[in-house]
Design an enzyme around this catalytic site. Structure first.
Site, PDB file in Angstrom:
ATOM      1  N   HIS A  62      14.458 -20.807  39.149  1.00 32.12           N
ATOM      2  CA  HIS A  62      14.940 -19.847  40.072  1.00 32.12           C
ATOM      3  C   HIS A  62      15.288 -18.568  39.353  1.00 32.12           C
ATOM      4  O   HIS A  62      15.714 -18.904  38.140  1.00 32.12           O
ATOM      5  CB  HIS A  62      15.867 -20.410  41.184  1.00 32.12           C
ATOM      6  N   GLU A  64      17.983 -17.058  39.358  1.00 36.53           N
ATOM      7  CA  GLU A  64      19.367 -16.957  38.698  1.00 36.53           C
ATOM      8  C   GLU A  64      19.079 -17.731  37.367  1.00 36.53           C
ATOM      9  O   GLU A  64      19.976 -17.574  36.490  1.00 36.53           O
ATOM     10  CB  GLU A  64      20.325 -17.564  39.671  1.00 36.53           C
ATOM     11  N   TRP A 183     -22.730  -2.921  47.702  1.00 36.56           N
ATOM     12  CA  TRP A 183     -21.285  -3.070  47.868  1.00 36.56           C
ATOM     13  C   TRP A 183     -20.880  -1.526  48.598  1.00 36.56           C
ATOM     14  O   TRP A 183     -21.291  -0.624  48.000  1.00 36.56           O
ATOM     15  CB  TRP A 183     -20.106  -3.198  46.658  1.00 36.56           C
ATOM     16  N   THR A 209     -18.925 -15.324  58.398  1.00 38.79           N
ATOM     17  CA  THR A 209     -18.876 -14.602  56.913  1.00 38.79           C
ATOM     18  C   THR A 209     -19.359 -15.606  56.022  1.00 38.79           C
ATOM     19  O   THR A 209     -20.234 -15.474  55.035  1.00 38.79           O
ATOM     20  CB  THR A 209     -17.629 -14.079  56.740  1.00 38.79           C
TER      21      THR A 209
END
Ligand code: AOF
Ligand code: ZN
Length: 391
Positions: A62, A64, A183, A209
């Protein structure tokens, strides 16, 4: 816990906002912490930064712990600035509250509380019980929450934060009438999308898609901008692939589809709950949810992604029908629209299938968050207005 606003800080702590801003910036540089929140931590002593850390991936240190490690002995009697309340529980790693206590920090300053029920206030309590002063810098609360919109939305509403990516011509078209679309936007815009993909828990698309474009929707490391800070911040997880999700009411996804054959987990959402289970390939799981209007209930898909797969942020990269349906259902929080400076004309295909709006009063409104040029294109980031989806 004392709550302080920036305008009320006395001369001895006037630099606190600078350190908290840095902790938040460190958190923001992380893409790959999912399902964990992005967190940054700065340790200071006698006005000097002695340690910095961030949480780069689930299972890794983490923020700390990384900052304490960086500071070494200097952490003793230091002040810790953390963008999120330190955790107090043992999950994949040990509690940060205990590590801060053991390191002998004098004070912990946080930007916001953690709503994870395993933490929620307990981190603050443990630190205070150990005699450590804990302060909340209230002016940073909103900004710190905004770094983790999906983490907080999942915990508080049981839904992920939904971003929708759209790419269109200047006249709002996505493909010629014959379907040619590769594109519309430039390579730079497409590699910007790679960055978005790398930072979300899941990418959602539709069966149409998959069948027509056969996209892989994965993160391609070589397409990411090789920025050393980004690579360092995400060293724990840049090889991670977002979950790929197909909304496929009749289970038509072929086993040969690129989305299935390339690396990473795939979830196929169908409207038949009985079909739940592994299918097509070992990386593919079928998830049956409620149906609505003959298709898959989109809210149920999002609820399942949050509760079954701990998705914080998801990105929709779909065609005009599914994208239109998500918007019409009031489920979208943010749009990222790439606009190519070209005109495709009125025979070309529209951005969204979203019929039936009869009056301007019913138009779906957004507010502009950011506008910038990406390569040859413009990128506009928009947030849904608050009342959207509440009717
Ligand atoms: C912190 N600092 O940097 C992060 C925190 O399973 P684990 O051990 O990875 O713990 C995950 C939980 O810890 C997560 O749900 C959230 O409550 C907290 N995340 N806390 O003190 C950090 N990433
Ligand atoms: Zn922790």
């Amino acid at each position: 816990m004392k709550s302080l606003s920036n305008s009320k800080l006395d001369a001895t702590i006037i630099d606190w906002p600078v350190h908290m801003q840095r902790a938040i910036d460190l958190a923001e540089s992380v893409w790959t912490a999912t399902p964990n929140p992005r967190v940054g931590c700065v340790l200071t002593k006698d006005g000097e930064v002695v340690g910095e850390g961030w949480h780069s991936a689930a299972g890794q240190a983490h923020a700390e712990i990384a900052a304490l490690h960086h500071a070494g002995e200097k952490a003793n009697a230091a002040t810790a600035f953390v963008s999120l309340e330190p955790c107090a529980h043992t999950g994949r790693t040990g509690p940060c509250s205990e590590a801060l206590i053991h390191a002998g920090v004098a004070r912990v300053v946080i930007a916001t509380l953690d709503t994870n029920p395993q933490v929620a206030g307990k981190g603050v309590l443990q630190l205070e019980q150990a005699g450590i002063e804990v302060c909340h810098l209230a002016d940073f609360d909103q900004q710190a929450r905004a770094v983790n919109p999906g983490y907080f939305k999942r915990l508080e509403q049981g839904l992920p934060y939904v971003r929708m990516k759209l790419a269109m011509s200047l006249d709002g078209r996505t493909a010629l009438a014959n379907g040619e679309s590769k594109w519309i936007t430039s390579a730079a815009a497409r590699s910007d999308v790679q960055r978005l993909r790398a930072s979300v828990s899941a990418v959602i698309t539709g069966i149409n898609t998959v069948l027509t474009d056969d996209p892989s929707l994965n993160v391609r490391r070589e397409d990411l901008v090789e920025n050393s800070e980004v690579l360092e911040a995400n060293s724990g997880g840049l090889n991670r692939q977002p979950l790929r999700v197909v909304v496929d009411s009749q289970l038509r996804t072929p086993g040969t589809a690129r989305i299935v054959t390339c690396d990473g987990e795939v979830k196929i959402y169908t409207k038949d709950a009985k079909r739940t289970g592994k299918n097509i390939a070992s990386n593919v799981e079928i998830v049956g949810v409620a149906s609505s209007a003959g298709g898959v209930n989109l809210r149920s898909v999002l609820e399942s992604l949050a509760s079954d797969f701990a998705c914080n942020e998801v990105m929709i990269e779909a065609g005009s029908t599914l994208s239109g349906a998500f918007i019409a259902a009031g489920l979208v929080d943010e749009l990222v629209v790439y606009i190519a400076p070209k005109i495709l004309g009125s025979d070309a295909r529209p951005l969204l299938e979203l019929a039936g709006l009869q009056s301007l009063a019913h138009s779906i409104e957004f507010t502009i968050g950011d506008v910038r040029q990406v390569g040859d294109d413009i990128r506009v980031t928009l947030k849904a207005k608050r009342d959207y989806g509440k009717e």
